[in-house]
Scaffold this motif. Sequence first.
Motif, PDB file in Angstrom:
ATOM      1  N   ASP A  46       0.680  -1.222  -0.106  1.00  0.00           N
ATOM      2  CA  ASP A  46      -0.193   0.058  -0.008  1.00  0.00           C
ATOM      3  C   ASP A  46       0.881   1.287  -0.102  1.00  0.00           C
ATOM      4  O   ASP A  46       2.215   1.156   0.143  1.00  0.00           O
ATOM      5  CB  ASP A  46      -0.901   0.276   1.105  1.00  0.00           C
ATOM      6  CG  ASP A  46      -0.263  -0.265   2.455  1.00  0.00           C
ATOM      7  OD1 ASP A  46      -0.705  -1.246   3.350  1.00  0.00           O
ATOM      8  OD2 ASP A  46       0.694   0.488   2.753  1.00  0.00           O
ATOM      9  N   ALA A  47       0.208   2.376  -0.297  1.00  0.00           N
ATOM     10  CA  ALA A  47       1.155   3.647  -0.526  1.00  0.00           C
ATOM     11  C   ALA A  47       0.097   4.588   0.442  1.00  0.00           C
ATOM     12  O   ALA A  47      -1.038   4.708   0.472  1.00  0.00           O
ATOM     13  CB  ALA A  47       1.191   4.014  -2.051  1.00  0.00           C
ATOM     14  N   HIS A  48       0.973   5.685   0.856  1.00  0.00           N
ATOM     15  CA  HIS A  48       0.395   6.837   1.472  1.00  0.00           C
ATOM     16  C   HIS A  48       0.623   8.111   0.832  1.00  0.00           C
ATOM     17  O   HIS A  48       1.731   8.315   0.586  1.00  0.00           O
ATOM     18  CB  HIS A  48       0.717   7.118   3.058  1.00  0.00           C
ATOM     19  CG  HIS A  48       0.426   5.814   3.867  1.00  0.00           C
ATOM     20  ND1 HIS A  48      -0.903   5.879   4.441  1.00  0.00           N
ATOM     21  CD2 HIS A  48       1.027   4.754   4.136  1.00  0.00           C
ATOM     22  CE1 HIS A  48      -0.901   4.702   5.166  1.00  0.00           C
ATOM     23  NE2 HIS A  48       0.292   3.721   4.933  1.00  0.00           N
ATOM     24  N   ARG A 126      -6.193  11.046   1.612  1.00  0.00           N
ATOM     25  CA  ARG A 126      -5.060  10.924   2.633  1.00  0.00           C
ATOM     26  C   ARG A 126      -4.784   9.422   3.115  1.00  0.00           C
ATOM     27  O   ARG A 126      -3.887   9.158   3.650  1.00  0.00           O
ATOM     28  CB  ARG A 126      -5.234  11.685   3.882  1.00  0.00           C
ATOM     29  CG  ARG A 126      -4.829  13.284   3.399  1.00  0.00           C
ATOM     30  CD  ARG A 126      -5.203  14.094   4.456  1.00  0.00           C
ATOM     31  NE  ARG A 126      -4.896  15.295   4.171  1.00  0.00           N
ATOM     32  CZ  ARG A 126      -3.912  16.045   3.870  1.00  0.00           C
ATOM     33  NH1 ARG A 126      -2.768  15.462   4.125  1.00  0.00           N
ATOM     34  NH2 ARG A 126      -3.529  17.180   3.586  1.00  0.00           N
ATOM     35  N   GLY A 127      -5.860   8.607   2.655  1.00  0.00           N
ATOM     36  CA  GLY A 127      -6.096   7.244   3.457  1.00  0.00           C
ATOM     37  C   GLY A 127      -4.794   6.317   2.709  1.00  0.00           C
ATOM     38  O   GLY A 127      -3.837   6.834   1.930  1.00  0.00           O
ATOM     39  N   ARG A 128      -4.892   4.967   2.980  1.00  0.00           N
ATOM     40  CA  ARG A 128      -3.948   3.916   2.416  1.00  0.00           C
ATOM     41  C   ARG A 128      -4.515   3.620   1.167  1.00  0.00           C
ATOM     42  O   ARG A 128      -5.663   3.480   0.912  1.00  0.00           O
ATOM     43  CB  ARG A 128      -3.881   3.011   3.470  1.00  0.00           C
ATOM     44  CG  ARG A 128      -2.716   1.971   3.220  1.00  0.00           C
ATOM     45  CD  ARG A 128      -2.757   0.941   4.291  1.00  0.00           C
ATOM     46  NE  ARG A 128      -2.071   1.410   5.270  1.00  0.00           N
ATOM     47  CZ  ARG A 128      -1.652   0.910   6.482  1.00  0.00           C
ATOM     48  NH1 ARG A 128      -2.112  -0.553   6.419  1.00  0.00           N
ATOM     49  NH2 ARG A 128      -1.151   1.510   7.609  1.00  0.00           N
ATOM     50  N   TRP A 129      -3.800   3.617   0.030  1.00  0.00           N
ATOM     51  CA  TRP A 129      -3.977   3.101  -1.192  1.00  0.00           C
ATOM     52  C   TRP A 129      -3.326   1.879  -1.801  1.00  0.00           C
ATOM     53  O   TRP A 129      -2.085   1.732  -1.334  1.00  0.00           O
ATOM     54  CB  TRP A 129      -3.229   4.146  -2.247  1.00  0.00           C
ATOM     55  CG  TRP A 129      -4.408   5.656  -2.111  1.00  0.00           C
ATOM     56  CD1 TRP A 129      -4.082   6.679  -1.140  1.00  0.00           C
ATOM     57  CD2 TRP A 129      -4.935   6.024  -3.107  1.00  0.00           C
ATOM     58  NE1 TRP A 129      -5.140   7.629  -1.391  1.00  0.00           N
ATOM     59  CE2 TRP A 129      -5.645   7.425  -2.789  1.00  0.00           C
ATOM     60  CE3 TRP A 129      -5.497   5.438  -4.343  1.00  0.00           C
ATOM     61  CZ2 TRP A 129      -6.440   8.331  -3.564  1.00  0.00           C
ATOM     62  CZ3 TRP A 129      -6.508   6.389  -5.022  1.00  0.00           C
ATOM     63  CH2 TRP A 129      -6.785   7.636  -4.558  1.00  0.00           C
ATOM     64  N   SER A 130      -4.123   0.917  -2.172  1.00  0.00           N
ATOM     65  CA  SER A 130      -3.644  -0.513  -2.395  1.00  0.00           C
ATOM     66  C   SER A 130      -2.822  -0.238  -3.653  1.00  0.00           C
ATOM     67  O   SER A 130      -3.274   0.403  -4.597  1.00  0.00           O
ATOM     68  CB  SER A 130      -4.751  -1.458  -2.432  1.00  0.00           C
ATOM     69  OG  SER A 130      -5.213  -1.416  -1.113  1.00  0.00           O
TER      70      SER A 130
END
Length: 159
Positions: A46-48, A126-130
């Motif tokens: 995941d990415a922030h 701003r959440g976590r992106w898969s």
Amino acid sequence: SLVVQLQMIFTLGLAVAFLGERPDGEVAALAPELARALSRATPPRDAHVLEPLWLAPRRPHVLTVGVADPGGLLTALQEAVVAACTRAIAWEPERRAFRPHVTVARVRRNARVRPRELPALPDAARGRWSTGGVTLLRSHTGGGGAQYEALWGSGALMP
């Protein structure tokens, strides 16, 4: 159109290496080297995202959103991909430091944009992106923006 732009925001690509114009035959040489690189440097799950940022702030031409790399997984992946490309084909990597980011807009050629402070991202972004994997893409440029053709990959989704 706005709808197309909104759809594109859900399928983001983070480039780890720009190879430029390459002969078709080099894809066959790149594939096994990239597979070996990915077996040693696992892409993050995941990415922030960070804040919006103009590249070349004195003469802005690319609007990006930074991507955090706190554990160094993106940097390790980028270094492994660069090493694989250097081994497989006659290619010189960029000299500038790797800065993880997603391009969200480009300024048209010869257009001028006055640098100004960019608004903060909305909380929903701003959440976590898969992440979906690593893909070798060829871009076809022209009117209406680039179209991407997947040549090799490990599962990334592209429009």
